[in-house]
Structure formats: C-alpha cells, structure tokens
Design an enzyme around this catalytic site. Structure first.
Site, short mmCIF file in Angstrom:
data_model
loop_
_atom_site.label_atom_id
_atom_site.label_comp_id
_atom_site.label_asym_id
_atom_site.label_seq_id
_atom_site.Cartn_x
_atom_site.Cartn_y
_atom_site.Cartn_z
N LEU A 1 32.22 21.20 -12.21
CA LEU A 1 33.53 21.80 -11.99
C LEU A 1 33.87 21.65 -10.51
O LEU A 1 32.98 21.69 -9.65
CB LEU A 1 33.52 23.30 -12.33
CG LEU A 1 33.41 23.70 -13.81
CD1 LEU A 1 33.38 25.23 -13.92
CD2 LEU A 1 34.57 23.15 -14.63
N ASP A 2 35.16 21.48 -10.20
CA ASP A 2 35.60 21.43 -8.82
C ASP A 2 35.28 22.74 -8.11
O ASP A 2 35.20 23.80 -8.74
CB ASP A 2 37.11 21.20 -8.74
CG ASP A 2 37.54 19.85 -9.31
OD1 ASP A 2 36.69 18.94 -9.36
OD2 ASP A 2 38.71 19.73 -9.69
#
Length: 309
Positions: free
Chosen positions: A134-135
C-alpha cells in the site's frame, strides 16, 4: 580506530581511490568519499583520489563509525489477523510497506520485526515476506507472509488476481453512474516520473466501482481491482474527472480537503479476501475507517444535509 598498513604490492601503481576500494571492499565512489573526508590517507605525503600509490607507501585508515538511527515503530498499527503462515495488519497512513531510499519513517516490515513477529526470508532483501503493498498515504489492510509456503502461494494468488481487495474511496464530485468499470492502461508520467497517468503505452488496468453514498460535492464508493498498478485507483478516478478528495497530486481541490480536515487522499483498503495458503479455507478480513477519514465523512454528511431544502 586508526590502522596503518603498507601499500599492497598488487595495488602499487594504481589510483589511490581504486586501491582503497580494493582494500576496503567498498565501491570506488565510497572510497573516494573516504579519501576526500580524510578517513583514508597516505602517511608523510599529501594525496587525493587520483594520486598514484607507490611502493613503500603507508596507508592510514581512520574510519568513522556511522551511527544508524533505529527505524521508528508504527505503534498504532494493529494486527487484525495472524497465524503461523500470514499476518494481516491495519496499516496507518504515514507508514511505508518497507524501507526504501530516502524514507526515514516507520515501515510495516520493520515494525513487525521489532515486535518479534517472524517473517519469512523469502523475497527481495528488505522486502521479505511482502507480496502486495500500500502507498504511504493509503491506510488499510496489508498482508505479509510468515512462512515460505505462504510466500510462494500468496504471491501466486496476488499475481493471478485471485485475492479480492476491496477499497473505499471518496471521489470528488457526483459520480453519474451507480456502478461502472474503468479500463485504461497506466504508465509513468513523462514529465513527473513519481506520478502515473493513463497512457496508451501503459500496462492494462481495470477498476470496478459501486456507489455507497452520495453527498453532492463528493461520492463514497466501494472499489475492486482486477489489476494492481501503482496509484491505480487515484489515477483512474482522476482520469474521469473525479480525483479522490484530498489527492492534490492528481488534481483534487485543496480547499475542499482543508474544509474536511484531510491532509491525504480519502482512500482505505477496507477488505481482504483470500484462500488460506495452507488450509485452503476462504478467509475474509475487514477493517474500519481511521479517525481522519471518518471525520471527513461526517462533515460531508452534515454539509449535504444542510443543502437539502
């Protein structure tokens, strides 16, 4: 600690930076830095990187001990599922999946290891056990593998799109359809290579969405991905004129984000469904909205109610 050694016969006649690189096992660039900073020098004569090493030269090493600051711990990162094979965390915003050049904040992998969670050694160095990321600016569920069996099987499931990842996002504006699919290839932006964009030369990307709630000025949607391109949801919604609220990189209105108290995109990995790598049992893990996203939703509902006649 200082050490003085005679110039090795095999390196006599070589440039000093080349000789130091050979003697220390460092890169030539790092050896040059050691010479420039005075940590490696020749006794009784001046030298620089290009100085030729002579027979009888004495090389003095006065290497400084580099102190590495410990990685900060993501104390508010909760574990929502764990067994001998996998661990699923609820990643807060501001936490990276793993360490990378220039990143000094907490990471999912580092925080798990600091807590004593065993992670498989399978995977690239510094990214072991990680099969999906995930960012930093996206919160929600992320799976990390603890066993070799899990790493191999979950990597396969993610690569073959067997894992169901459900995100919730608030898009700016009023989405016209209640349900739709965005199918558009994504690649790096030619002007800013840290951004991504819809481009014919990009990789195929498919995003499905269903409207959950409408506020007039924004729309809450549930999103499923067929592909896992970097920034896929953010890029796809921006491409149809509805960037995610708070996502300034992809064209969101900064004034609306400020009014909602958001300093990041409204995007959360809400649900993860996968077949357990060992038992083969279909497993479903669900998250909940973090405080900042919940607060923004409450404000959107209140503003929508105030506009009603």
């Amino acid at each position: 600690m200082e050490t003085i050694v005679p110039a090795p016969d095999a390196l006599v006649g070589r440039r000093f930076d080349v000789a130091v690189a050979k003697m220390t096992g460092e890169s030539r660039s790092k050896a040059g830095h050691l010479i420039d900073s005075g940590q490696v020098r020749l006794l009784h004569r001046s030298c620089d990187r290009s100085t030729t090493l002579l027979a009888g030269d004495m090389v003095e090493f006065a290497l400084k001990t580099e102190t590495v600051e410990p990685e900060p711990l993501a104390e508010d990162m909760s574990i929502v599922y764990e067994d001998d094979d996998v661990v699923v965390v609820d990643k807060p915003v501001g936490v990276a999946a793993h360490a990378s050049v220039g990143w000094t904040g907490p990471t999912v992998l580092g925080s798990l290891l600091q807590r004593g969670v065993h992670i498989t050694s399978y995977g690239a160095a510094g990214r072991q056990g990680i099969v999906s990321r995930l960012d930093v600016g996206t919160s929600g569920l992320m799976l990390v593998c603890k066993s070799e069996l899990a790493y191999k099987e979950m990597r396969r499931q993610f690569s073959e799109h067997e894992v169901i990842k459900t995100y919730h996002a608030v898009a700016q504006g009023n989405l016209r359809q209640d349900k739709a699919t965005i199918e558009a290839p994504i690649g790096r932006d030619r002007v800013s290579d840290f951004r991504f964009t819809v481009t014919p030369s990009g990789k195929p990307a498919v995003t499905h969405w269903d409207v959950l709630e409408r506020f007039g000025e924004a729309t809450l949607a549930s999103i499923n991905l067929e592909t896992g391109r970097t920034h896929q949801i953010r890029v796809h919604f921006s491409s149809i004129g509805h960037p995610l609220v708070g996502d300034h990189m992809y064209g969101a209105n900064p004034k609306l984000a400020e009014e909602l108290g958001l300093d990041r995109q409204w995007l959360h990995a809400m649900e993860l469904e996968f077949r357990h790598p060992r038992t083969r049992v279909w497993t479903r893990v669900r998250s909940h909205y973090p405080v900042d996203l919940e607060h923004a939703l409450d404000l959107l509902r209140r503003r929508a109610a105030e506009r009603e006649p």
